[in-house]
Design a protein around this motif. Sequence first.
Motif, PDB file in Angstrom:
ATOM      1  N   LYS A 134      10.233   1.255  -9.536  1.00  0.00           N
ATOM      2  CA  LYS A 134      10.684   2.080 -10.656  1.00  0.00           C
ATOM      3  C   LYS A 134      11.915   1.450 -11.303  1.00  0.00           C
ATOM      4  CE  LYS A 134      11.139   6.064 -13.004  1.00  0.00           C
ATOM      5  NZ  LYS A 134      10.152   6.562 -13.978  1.00  0.00           N
ATOM      6  N   SER A 151      13.023   4.867  -1.783  1.00  0.00           N
ATOM      7  CA  SER A 151      11.830   5.359  -2.466  1.00  0.00           C
ATOM      8  C   SER A 151      12.221   6.188  -3.680  1.00  0.00           C
ATOM      9  CB  SER A 151      10.990   6.213  -1.512  1.00  0.00           C
ATOM     10  OG  SER A 151      11.691   7.395  -1.173  1.00  0.00           O
ATOM     11  N   GLN A 152      11.274   6.381  -4.568  1.00  0.00           N
ATOM     12  CA  GLN A 152      11.531   7.154  -5.779  1.00  0.00           C
ATOM     13  C   GLN A 152      11.879   8.606  -5.443  1.00  0.00           C
ATOM     14  OE1 GLN A 152       8.390   6.860  -8.653  1.00  0.00           O
ATOM     15  NE2 GLN A 152       9.324   8.294 -10.075  1.00  0.00           N
ATOM     16  N   GLN A 156      15.360  10.452  -6.418  1.00  0.00           N
ATOM     17  CA  GLN A 156      15.376  11.727  -7.136  1.00  0.00           C
ATOM     18  C   GLN A 156      16.219  12.752  -6.385  1.00  0.00           C
ATOM     19  OE1 GLN A 156      13.937  12.409 -10.114  1.00  0.00           O
ATOM     20  NE2 GLN A 156      14.603  14.546 -10.079  1.00  0.00           N
ATOM     21  N   VAL A 181      14.387   0.618  -6.360  1.00  0.00           N
ATOM     22  CA  VAL A 181      13.744   1.924  -6.151  1.00  0.00           C
ATOM     23  C   VAL A 181      12.240   1.713  -6.283  1.00  0.00           C
ATOM     24  CG1 VAL A 181      13.479   4.287  -6.970  1.00  0.00           C
ATOM     25  CG2 VAL A 181      15.736   3.187  -7.055  1.00  0.00           C
ATOM     26  N   GLN A 183       8.183   2.985  -5.954  1.00  0.00           N
ATOM     27  CA  GLN A 183       7.388   4.198  -6.139  1.00  0.00           C
ATOM     28  C   GLN A 183       6.650   4.546  -4.858  1.00  0.00           C
ATOM     29  OE1 GLN A 183       4.904   3.478  -9.549  1.00  0.00           O
ATOM     30  NE2 GLN A 183       6.577   3.693 -11.008  1.00  0.00           N
TER      31      GLN A 183
END
Length: 801
Positions: A134, A151-152, A156, A181, A183
């Motif tokens: 990402k 990881s995404q 988040q 980052v 996905q």
Amino acid sequence: MFYNYLKVALRHLLKNKGFSFINIAGLTLGLTACLLIGLFVRDEKQFDNFIPEGERVYRLYYKITNNEGVSNIATTPPMFTTALQQNFPEVEQTLRILNIPSKVLFQTDSKELYEEGGIFAEPTFFNFFPLSFKYGSADKALVTPNAIVISQSMAQKYFGSENAIGKEIRLDKDLFRVTGVFQNNPKFHLPVTYILPLAATGLSDEQLKSWDWYSFHNYVKLKREVNSSILERKFQDYTRAFIKDKRTTYLPLLQPLPQIHLYSAAFKYDIAVRGNITYVRALSLIAVFILLIACFNFINLATAKSLQRAKEVGVRKTIGASRSQLIAQFIGETLLLTFISVAISLAFTYLALPWLNNFTAKQISFHPVSNPFTLLFWLGLTLVVGLLAGFYPALVLSGFQPLKVLKGVALADVGPGKIPWLRHGLVVVQFTLSVLLIISALVVITQINYLHQKDLGFNKEEIMFFPMRGDNLTNNYETFKNELLQVPGVAAASVGYGFPGDMFGDGIITVPVQGEQKSLKATQVMVDYDYIKTLGLQLLAGRDFSREYKTDTSAAYIINETAAKELGFTTPEQALGHTLLWPTWRKPDLIKKGQIIGVVKDFHYKSLYDKVEPAVLHIYPQAYWKVAVKLKSTDIGATVNQVKEVWDQFAPDYPLEYTFLDQSFATMYKAEDNLKSLLGIFTAITVFVSCLGLFGLAAYAAERRRKEIGIRKVLGASINQIAFLLSKDFVKLVLVAIFLASPVAWYCMHAWLQNFAYRINMGWWVFAVAGVGSLAIALITISFQAIKAAVANPVDALRSE
């Protein structure tokens, strides 16, 4: 012509609403179960398919053979990849991964949470597994020692919608900077949420050249057109010179990447997301069974109903309809019914998919209309099922002889009644499959219940355990434990390494017996003075560790009864007083020498898939890292809160992260629990759909013998006699099915039970319950039609005579 066929088919379906409902319900239920299983199986087989040239990627693992049997170990020494890269030109690239086994405290400016799923990896990680990014670039993501790739979903969680590149995250004491980052990919066999460079471990070159440290997950990518089997044999020959333990055979093997997810169920020390090819194959067979049974039902119901359409066929043939036209018409009716069933089953599958995803912890998607290939598949399924279910009834119906049916010749002589063996054969096959699944379900349910209820040799109830965090708590664990014991709801507490259901280490122990040095590989359990009391282990001989004996800290061992037997002692008492030697973990050249002071009854510190192995309990504070707290069964919630208060006094910078021992053991059998539930559900569906077929055959028999029944009633036959007359033939068919299914079920379930070191015995009662249950279900199904025929007014049956 087509419009006429469609109109006749619709009229027939509407006229016979009960018949149509049963047929549609059976096909819909069967197709829905088949589709759900198919989606699950398809998802299981898609793991790692996104990796380009994945067929060239292999994972190294060990096949270990010793006195305890054969086992596969997913971890191998770090020197494996170095040796492969330097000495075998067939190897293009290598990768070493070191798992982070425990949760790590992540801290940012706004959040503080424990995270799992972390690994240390070499920079070649993304060459092997090109996850989509990402933010950032895979090329330089793991170059610097303080880099972290997340990881995404983690990005988040901590940084919202912001670009996380350059953000800082503190892991316990160390600060890392986000360099990438990626996905989330649910079809990746490694459940990683964050990746740190292998350089961040601080391991020395000497440690990375070890042949005896079995902690790494090693991968190789071979050059094109390399024969992996030949390379495997060459590497096995190469490694023999570096294996020091000559009592055990260590055979390095290459596991193809596409096989890791489904073919690693029995691997030890694996971090991969593991499926089970046995369960996938079993569910696939069940799906085929259900689909076939649904088609057989239609055949039975259609042939039963065919007697009412004999004169219709006779009239159509008399006015010029050809047999091919009649076959087309009847197959068209079947296709229409199948199309309706498929449409309803697609809707039911769509509605049931969230349940399946929640139940299996998957993210299966289902878009039957938007994807043209999927749509073509469903149309093809409609055609195949329609033809499979409708061909024989169409052939039978179109074969009626018009002269006979219009003259009122007995219907048993004009068509279906002439070849009853096929319908009877279908019922036998249906109930054979049903009995097979019933026996399998009973065995699986009994075995899974056994796993949960077996005496494990210790008390797993109401024991919470958690890792120690921070230097203050680690350095003052005795004081911390004493404070815990002051809590009214705490019965006992222990600090150690190697609690049941958790991580364990092993090592070679040596015991001189009668002038002979007996060596044994044994699980090492690092305990304190209260370990045995806290877990409720049973001493068979000798004594527990005691503070009254100063040498217990440095020169005392307790072994389990399996270790005593493996060392050649016939009774636990014989082992007492013998000297035991163990090379310490921190300094293998330093030998810890002590006496065996006790023998404990075997306790299952691993799952029941594995036999209890030799185990040695001893005091070794250098390895302590977890605390176990035995709670009293009064107010668990209040006691846990008080434990948190004590924790905050010693480790205020770390939130308390705990679990319960019984939860850890329950997690071990989650796949088996899911299998038990799925097998129970699909067995019930199979039996229900089979009963619909039996219902159809009973309806046919009652219709064919309607006049016979009327004559018998006129001559004085009772309802019970007539019901028995109609039921006895079906009971014979079910008995044949039980006879055929039982040996097959025994063979399949016996093979499945071999996966467990501790298992139930398949007693006769399993087959008796399945047989009696099948007979009862069949009789209940048949009795409806039998009693209906028996109570009918004989005048209605004999009026035309």
